[in-house]
Every structure is written in structure tokens, then in C-alpha cells.
Design a protein around this motif. Structure first.
Motif, mmCIF file in Angstrom:
data_model
loop_
_atom_site.group_PDB
_atom_site.id
_atom_site.type_symbol
_atom_site.label_atom_id
_atom_site.label_comp_id
_atom_site.label_asym_id
_atom_site.label_seq_id
_atom_site.Cartn_x
_atom_site.Cartn_y
_atom_site.Cartn_z
ATOM 1 N N ASN A 319 42.174 141.068 45.023
ATOM 2 C CA ASN A 319 42.103 139.662 45.438
ATOM 3 C C ASN A 319 42.513 139.463 46.891
ATOM 4 N N GLU A 320 43.548 140.153 47.301
ATOM 5 C CA GLU A 320 43.992 140.016 48.686
ATOM 6 C C GLU A 320 42.929 140.550 49.643
ATOM 7 N N GLU A 323 40.165 137.954 49.881
ATOM 8 C CA GLU A 323 40.511 136.819 50.745
ATOM 9 C C GLU A 323 40.366 137.197 52.215
ATOM 10 N N ARG A 327 37.705 135.520 54.935
ATOM 11 C CA ARG A 327 38.106 134.957 56.232
ATOM 12 C C ARG A 327 37.306 135.580 57.366
#
Length: 372
Positions: A319-320, A323, A327
Motif C-alpha cells: 500500500n505504501e 501511494e 503521487r
């Protein structure tokens, strides 16, 4: 009180001259602004008052002396002559408008935050030496043309000494500096300014809502300066050809513009078209190179963010990591959507039409002159 020096750009010759004249007048008598009838002109900027005074002196004083001494009056015989002082007044407006718009454009794009600290690339609009050299060369060439073309005897015969004073003093030392400053500003805007972006390594603003890299004010500045150039060129064409198109109402003792003058007009038209193309294309190359460099830099970061960028099915499971990827993808989208021109499609169409107008008018006038 002398005018303020703009943050970007410099004070014009006519502004400096107007301040000096006002100081001299105030020093030898009552304040100019307090004289009867003059106080109403207080709202008019000093440059316009000074040029207006010179134009009125030329039109009424010199031509009245011409009427009394040789029995002719250029203004009455050939009213199209008024296009010359009219063009000079337009040039004063153009110079102030272009300088102020340049100052405003630099402020709008926040040029000081997009260049290296201490950069002076955008402080002046026109280099001092260039303006002075252009004036010296042009005045010398003007006097050489007046002598070699044999116009002086015709001027003395038709206009007298008053007319000769206008040709040899008013035009080269009052009108020419204003017109040449117009030329120097225009050349600087379209040939010097675009290259300064490369030299100063100006940063592109990729979050610009217009998607023009934050350079829309620069594109508008170039467009409007080109429009004013076209207007001045049309006025010059009318000044030169009107007496020969309407000989029944306009009179001049001079011959129609020779091939040299016609060539100069055509060259001025070509310079205008080339200048707007050069300036926009130069900024386009700068924006294109910066955009490509930024995209390559962002692309290389994907390899650092994604563990296995070549395995689409197994990538971005964390998940990180997802993200961070999103971005970066948003950043890439901002850069990708940024156009490589500081102008819209509508602006290009307007420029194209404006560029053709002077040549069409010149050809149309020459055609009418040949059939009438």
C-alpha cells in the motif's frame, strides 16, 4: 517629480527627457503645471505632454512659417503627413505599454523565484549600448540618405528653411529617438528575451491552470507587441503612399516611393513575421527541452519506487508503495499535460492573420496606384 523606475525594464528616453525639460522650466520660472490653462493637463503623463508640444510646434509654428515664406503648407496640401506625428504619438504609447507590460509579465510569472538568486537577466528590457548604437547608426544613415538622394534642394524650394529645420532637426532628434526606442524594445522582446530563458535556466511551472508552463503572460506580451508593430507598419504605409493614391485631394512635390523604400517596407513586414515566429519557437524549444528533461527524471524515479517495475501483475502490492506510485504518476500527469508553447491555438490564428495584413495592404495600395 521624476517617474519611478520599474522593477523590470528601464525608464524610456522620452520619460527622462520630459523630466529634464520640466526641471529646467521649473528652474527658470513659475512651475509649468501652475500656468493658466496648463493645470488641466496635469493628468496627462509628462512624456505625452512633451511629445505633444513638439508635434504642435511642428504642425502650427513650422508650417505657418512655411506658409508665410514659400506660400505652401505641407499639412494643408497633404494631410496624410499627419500620420508621421500620429505614429510618433502611437510609438510613445507603444513604448510605455510594452515596458509596463514586460514589468507586469515578469511579476506575474514570479521570475525572481524561477531563476538563480542574484540573476539580472530580466532586470533591463533593452541593453543601453544597443539603443545608443542603433540611434547613432540610424541618424548617420538618415543624413547620408538625405544628402545622396538630392532631397534637400526640393525641401528648400517647397518647404523653405522651416521645412528644412523639420527634416534635419525635428525628425532625427525628436521623432527618430522615440521610433528607434520602439524598434529596440520590439527587437529585444522578440530576439533577446526568449534567449534569456535558456541562459537564466528559468524553471517551468507545471501546475499552471492554463497548462502553459506559467508563461502565458510572456506569450500575451509577444502577441500584443506584434499587434502594435502591425499597426505602426500600416500607418507608415499609408503615410508613404496616400498622396499618390489620392492626388486630387493630397499633394506632394516628391516622387512616389522608389524601389528602395518599397523594399524597406517589405523587409519590415518580413522582419515582423520572422520575429514573432522566432520568439515563440525559441521559447517552444526551451519549454520542450525542460519538459522532456523533467519527464525523464520522473521516469527514472519509478525504478526506485517500484520493486519490480517490469512485472505489472506483482508490482505495487504494498500500500505504501502504491501511494508513492500514485503521487509520482500525478506529477508525471502535470508535466505531460503542460504544453510546449506559451500560446494557445486561437492566439496562433490571430498572429497569422495579423502578420498577413501589412503585406496585403501594401500590395493592394501598389495595385491601386498602378491602375489609377
Amino acid at each position: 517629480m521624476p517617474g519611478e523606475i520599474p522593477r523590470y525594464g528601464e525608464r524610456l528616453w522620452i520619460e527622462i527627457a520630459a523630466d529634464r525639460v520640466t526641471t529646467a522650466v521649473d528652474g527658470i520660472g513659475p512651475r509649468f503645471e501652475t500656468l493658466p490653462g496648463v493645470e488641466r493637463l496635469g493628468a496627462v503623463p509628462r512624456p505625452y505632454r512633451l511629445v505633444g508640444a513638439v508635434v504642435l510646434f511642428d504642425i502650427f509654428v513650422l508650417h505657418s512659417i512655411q506658409q508665410l515664406t514659400v506660400g505652401s503648407n505641407t499639412v494643408l496640401d497633404n494631410p496624410s503627413w499627419l500620420a508621421l506625428p500620429g505614429t510618433v504619438l502611437l510609438a510613445v504609447f507603444m513604448n510605455r505599454y510594452a515596458r509596463d507590460r514586460y514589468d507586469r509579465a515578469c511579476r506575474e510569472i514570479r521570475i525572481e523565484t524561477r531563476t538563480a538568486s542574484g540573476s539580472t537577466e530580466f532586470q533591463r528590457l533593452v541593453p543601453r549600448r544597443f539603443k545608443r548604437a542603433l540611434l547613432a547608426v540610424t541618424v548617420a544613415g538618415y543624413y547620408a540618405y538625405m544628402i545622396l538622394s538630392g532631397r534637400i534642394p526640393t525641401i528648400i524650394e517647397y518647404e523653405g528653411l522651416a521645412g528644412l529645420f523639420g527634416w534635419l532637426v525635428i525628425i532625427p532628434f525628436a521623432y527618430a529617438p522615440i521610433l528607434l526606442e520602439t524598434a529596440s524594445i520590439y527587437l529585444s522582446l522578440h530576439f533577446s528575451l526568449p534567449r534569456r530563458f535558456e541562459r537564466a535556466d528559468v524553471k517551468i511551472y507545471y501546475f499552471d491552470p492554463h497548462n502553459l508552463g506559467g508563461l502565458r503572460p510572456i506569450g500575451e506580451l509577444l502577441k500584443h507587441s506584434f499587434y502594435l508593430y502591425v499597426i505602426a507598419l500600416v500607418a507608415l504605409t499609408v503615410l508613404l503612399y496616400a498622396p499618390f493614391l489620392f492626388p486630387d485631394v493630397l499633394y506632394t512635390p516628391y516622387q512616389p516611393p522608389e524601389w528602395f523604400i518599397t523594399g524597406v517596407l517589405t523587409a519590415l513586414w518580413a522582419i515582423g513575421v520572422f520575429s514573432i515566429g522566432f520568439s515563440l519557437l525559441t521559447i517552444h524549444r526551451y519549454m520542450r527541452d525542460r519538459r522532456r528533461t523533467e519527464l525523464q527524471s520522473l521516469e527514472s524515479r519509478f525504478h526506485e519506487l517500484v520493486n519490480d517495475p517490469y512485472n505489472v501483475r506483482d508490482a505495487l502490492e504494498d500500500n505504501e508503495e502504491l501511494e508513492r506510485f500514485e503521487r509520482e504518476q500525478h506529477r508525471i500527469g502535470q508535466v505531460r499535460e503542460t504544453r510546449e508553447f506559451p500560446a494557445t491555438t486561437a492566439m496562433w490564428l490571430q498572429i497569422l492573420i495579423s502578420g498577413v495584413v501589412p503585406l496585403v495592404i501594401q500590395w493592394g495600395i501598389r495595385w491601386l496606384d498602378s491602375v489609377l
